[in-house]
Design an enzyme around this catalytic site. Structure first.
Site, PDB file in Angstrom:
ATOM      1  N   ARG A  60      -8.916   1.598   9.069  1.00  0.00           N
ATOM      2  CA  ARG A  60      -8.621   0.208   9.418  1.00  0.00           C
ATOM      3  C   ARG A  60      -9.758  -0.439  10.210  1.00  0.00           C
ATOM      4  O   ARG A  60      -9.666  -1.618  10.537  1.00  0.00           O
ATOM      5  CB  ARG A  60      -7.357   0.182  10.273  1.00  0.00           C
ATOM      6  CG  ARG A  60      -6.109  -0.281   9.525  1.00  0.00           C
ATOM      7  CD  ARG A  60      -4.985  -0.234  10.524  1.00  0.00           C
ATOM      8  NE  ARG A  60      -3.838  -1.022  10.207  1.00  0.00           N
ATOM      9  CZ  ARG A  60      -2.735  -0.525   9.636  1.00  0.00           C
ATOM     10  NH1 ARG A  60      -2.675   0.712   9.251  1.00  0.00           N
ATOM     11  NH2 ARG A  60      -1.691  -1.315   9.445  1.00  0.00           N
TER      12      ARG A  60
ATOM     13  N   LYS B 138       0.833  -1.214   0.000  1.00  0.00           N
ATOM     14  CA  LYS B 138       0.000   0.000   0.000  1.00  0.00           C
ATOM     15  C   LYS B 138       0.861   1.255   0.000  1.00  0.00           C
ATOM     16  O   LYS B 138       0.635   2.167  -0.788  1.00  0.00           O
ATOM     17  CB  LYS B 138      -0.929   0.036   1.225  1.00  0.00           C
ATOM     18  CG  LYS B 138      -1.891  -1.128   1.332  1.00  0.00           C
ATOM     19  CD  LYS B 138      -2.827  -0.971   2.516  1.00  0.00           C
ATOM     20  CE  LYS B 138      -2.163  -1.031   3.874  1.00  0.00           C
ATOM     21  NZ  LYS B 138      -1.607  -2.346   4.252  1.00  0.00           N
TER      22      LYS B 138
ATOM     23  N   ARG C  35      11.412  -6.635   4.550  1.00  0.00           N
ATOM     24  CA  ARG C  35      11.260  -5.197   4.299  1.00  0.00           C
ATOM     25  C   ARG C  35      12.299  -4.385   5.078  1.00  0.00           C
ATOM     26  O   ARG C  35      12.564  -4.657   6.240  1.00  0.00           O
ATOM     27  CB  ARG C  35       9.846  -4.767   4.722  1.00  0.00           C
ATOM     28  CG  ARG C  35       9.619  -3.272   4.651  1.00  0.00           C
ATOM     29  CD  ARG C  35       8.179  -2.928   4.540  1.00  0.00           C
ATOM     30  NE  ARG C  35       7.392  -3.249   5.729  1.00  0.00           N
ATOM     31  CZ  ARG C  35       6.076  -3.048   5.798  1.00  0.00           C
ATOM     32  NH1 ARG C  35       5.429  -2.554   4.766  1.00  0.00           N
ATOM     33  NH2 ARG C  35       5.412  -3.350   6.896  1.00  0.00           N
TER      34      ARG C  35
ATOM     35  N   ARG D  93      -0.647  -8.778  13.468  1.00  0.00           N
ATOM     36  CA  ARG D  93      -1.159  -7.733  12.564  1.00  0.00           C
ATOM     37  C   ARG D  93      -2.069  -8.340  11.501  1.00  0.00           C
ATOM     38  O   ARG D  93      -3.078  -7.742  11.127  1.00  0.00           O
ATOM     39  CB  ARG D  93       0.016  -6.984  11.907  1.00  0.00           C
ATOM     40  CG  ARG D  93       0.692  -6.026  12.882  1.00  0.00           C
ATOM     41  CD  ARG D  93       2.081  -5.639  12.444  1.00  0.00           C
ATOM     42  NE  ARG D  93       2.101  -4.877  11.225  1.00  0.00           N
ATOM     43  CZ  ARG D  93       3.193  -4.722  10.459  1.00  0.00           C
ATOM     44  NH1 ARG D  93       4.330  -5.283  10.817  1.00  0.00           N
ATOM     45  NH2 ARG D  93       3.132  -4.004   9.369  1.00  0.00           N
TER      46      ARG D  93
ATOM     47  N   ARG E 109      11.739  -2.122  10.455  1.00  0.00           N
ATOM     48  CA  ARG E 109      10.715  -1.619  11.369  1.00  0.00           C
ATOM     49  C   ARG E 109      10.588  -2.555  12.567  1.00  0.00           C
ATOM     50  O   ARG E 109      10.627  -3.768  12.414  1.00  0.00           O
ATOM     51  CB  ARG E 109       9.367  -1.553  10.646  1.00  0.00           C
ATOM     52  CG  ARG E 109       9.128  -0.242   9.947  1.00  0.00           C
ATOM     53  CD  ARG E 109       7.885  -0.274   9.124  1.00  0.00           C
ATOM     54  NE  ARG E 109       6.700  -0.763   9.841  1.00  0.00           N
ATOM     55  CZ  ARG E 109       5.467  -0.720   9.329  1.00  0.00           C
ATOM     56  NH1 ARG E 109       5.275  -0.227   8.124  1.00  0.00           N
ATOM     57  NH2 ARG E 109       4.435  -1.167  10.002  1.00  0.00           N
TER      58      ARG E 109
HETATM   59  P1  AMP Z   1       1.329   0.526   9.046  1.00  0.00           P
HETATM   60  O1  AMP Z   1       2.513   1.412   8.866  1.00  0.00           O
HETATM   61  O2  AMP Z   1       0.135   0.981   8.254  1.00  0.00           O
HETATM   62  O3  AMP Z   1       1.645  -0.927   8.818  1.00  0.00           O
HETATM   63  O4  AMP Z   1       0.900   0.656  10.583  1.00  0.00           O
HETATM   64  C1  AMP Z   1       1.766   0.242  11.632  1.00  0.00           C
HETATM   65  C2  AMP Z   1       1.008   0.182  12.948  1.00  0.00           C
HETATM   66  O5  AMP Z   1       0.504   1.482  13.280  1.00  0.00           O
HETATM   67  C3  AMP Z   1      -0.219  -0.722  12.959  1.00  0.00           C
HETATM   68  O6  AMP Z   1       0.108  -2.085  13.217  1.00  0.00           O
HETATM   69  C4  AMP Z   1      -1.044  -0.090  14.094  1.00  0.00           C
HETATM   70  O7  AMP Z   1      -0.518  -0.428  15.356  1.00  0.00           O
HETATM   71  C5  AMP Z   1      -0.793   1.390  13.881  1.00  0.00           C
HETATM   72  N1  AMP Z   1      -1.778   1.997  12.935  1.00  0.00           N
HETATM   73  C6  AMP Z   1      -1.504   2.557  11.725  1.00  0.00           C
HETATM   74  N2  AMP Z   1      -2.626   3.014  11.133  1.00  0.00           N
HETATM   75  C7  AMP Z   1      -3.649   2.729  11.981  1.00  0.00           C
HETATM   76  C8  AMP Z   1      -5.062   2.928  11.938  1.00  0.00           C
HETATM   77  N3  AMP Z   1      -5.646   3.513  10.877  1.00  0.00           N
HETATM   78  N4  AMP Z   1      -5.791   2.498  12.998  1.00  0.00           N
HETATM   79  C9  AMP Z   1      -5.222   1.914  14.071  1.00  0.00           C
HETATM   80  N5  AMP Z   1      -3.909   1.688  14.170  1.00  0.00           N
HETATM   81  C10 AMP Z   1      -3.104   2.084  13.145  1.00  0.00           C
END
Ligand code: AMP
Length: 207
Positions: free
Chosen positions: A88, A13, A127, A163, A152
């Protein structure tokens, strides 16, 4: 144009959103990246985000929505945005509809990146990211020589499993929400070269 990038963790994404930014001249709004920035700043808010992120759990809707609403008020997001990693949950999707409506906008399309489950873990554990947030993969898209990369903190196998489960339980229903509300949903095959995937998305958006 307001576009939602949708798919499991590791679907690409963020990578594809960045490519669309250049083509469509609208910003990428990544809630995950915003939270990582806040965490890096060492603030109390960043520490609260981290308590959820480090375990692969979702940050509570209220906190996420505050972040997004503030970001949407900034000048560069006035003409639209590419939402990456947001919404989400169904309540987040409902709230986004309300905020966009108040701005005279709506979600114009949802791009679903379809990637088989068995590819996800390999993608995420390989990654790497550089200081500017550019993502690489140790095998499929290695960083150029001299570019320093890190992994990360939540890209380890244990957290990835959580996740993915959270995605299935809380995030997948968001797609049904959009389908029911009549929003255009583009199902894109998310495997193959990055250029091929971008091309598929662009073709779908051109309709
Ligand atoms: P991402 O970078 O999108 O993979 O997000 C990493 C982490 O940030 C996720 O596993 C959640 O803990 C938190 N996070 C990111 N976006 C959201 C969202 N829209 N709602 C809730 N938690 C989020």
């Amino acid at each position: 144009m307001d576009l939602v990038m949708f798919g499991p963790p590791g679907a690409g994404k963020g990578t594809q959103a960045r490519r669309l930014v250049e083509a469509h001249k609208i910003p990428q709004l990544s809630t995950g990246a915003m939270m990582r920035e806040e965490r890096k700043s060492g603030s109390d808010l960043g520490a609260r985000f981290d308590s959820y992120m480090s375990e692969g759990k979702l940050v509570p809707d209220k906190m996420v929505l505050e972040l997004i609403e503030k970001r949407l008020r900034q000048d560069d997001a006035k003409g639209g945005a590419i939402f990456d990693g947001f919404p989400r949950t169904v309540p987040q999707a409902e709230a986004l509809d309300i905020v966009l409506k108040s701005l005279g906008r709506k979600v114009d399309g949802v791009v679903v990146l379809d990637v088989p489950e068995n590819e996800i873990v390999e993608r995420i554990t390989g990654r790497r990211v550089d200081a500017a947030g550019q993502e690489y993969h140790v095998r499929y898209n290695p960083p150029p020589p001299g570019v320093e990369v890190t992994q990360r903190a939540d890209d380890n196998e244990e957290t990835v499993k959580t996740r993915f489960r959270v995605y299935q339980e809380k995030t997948e229903p968001v797609l049904e929400y959009y389908k029911k509300s009549g929003t255009i949903v583009h199902l894109i095959e998310g495997t193959g070269s990055l250029d091929d995937i971008t091309q598929r998305i662009q073709d779908a958006l051109r309709g």
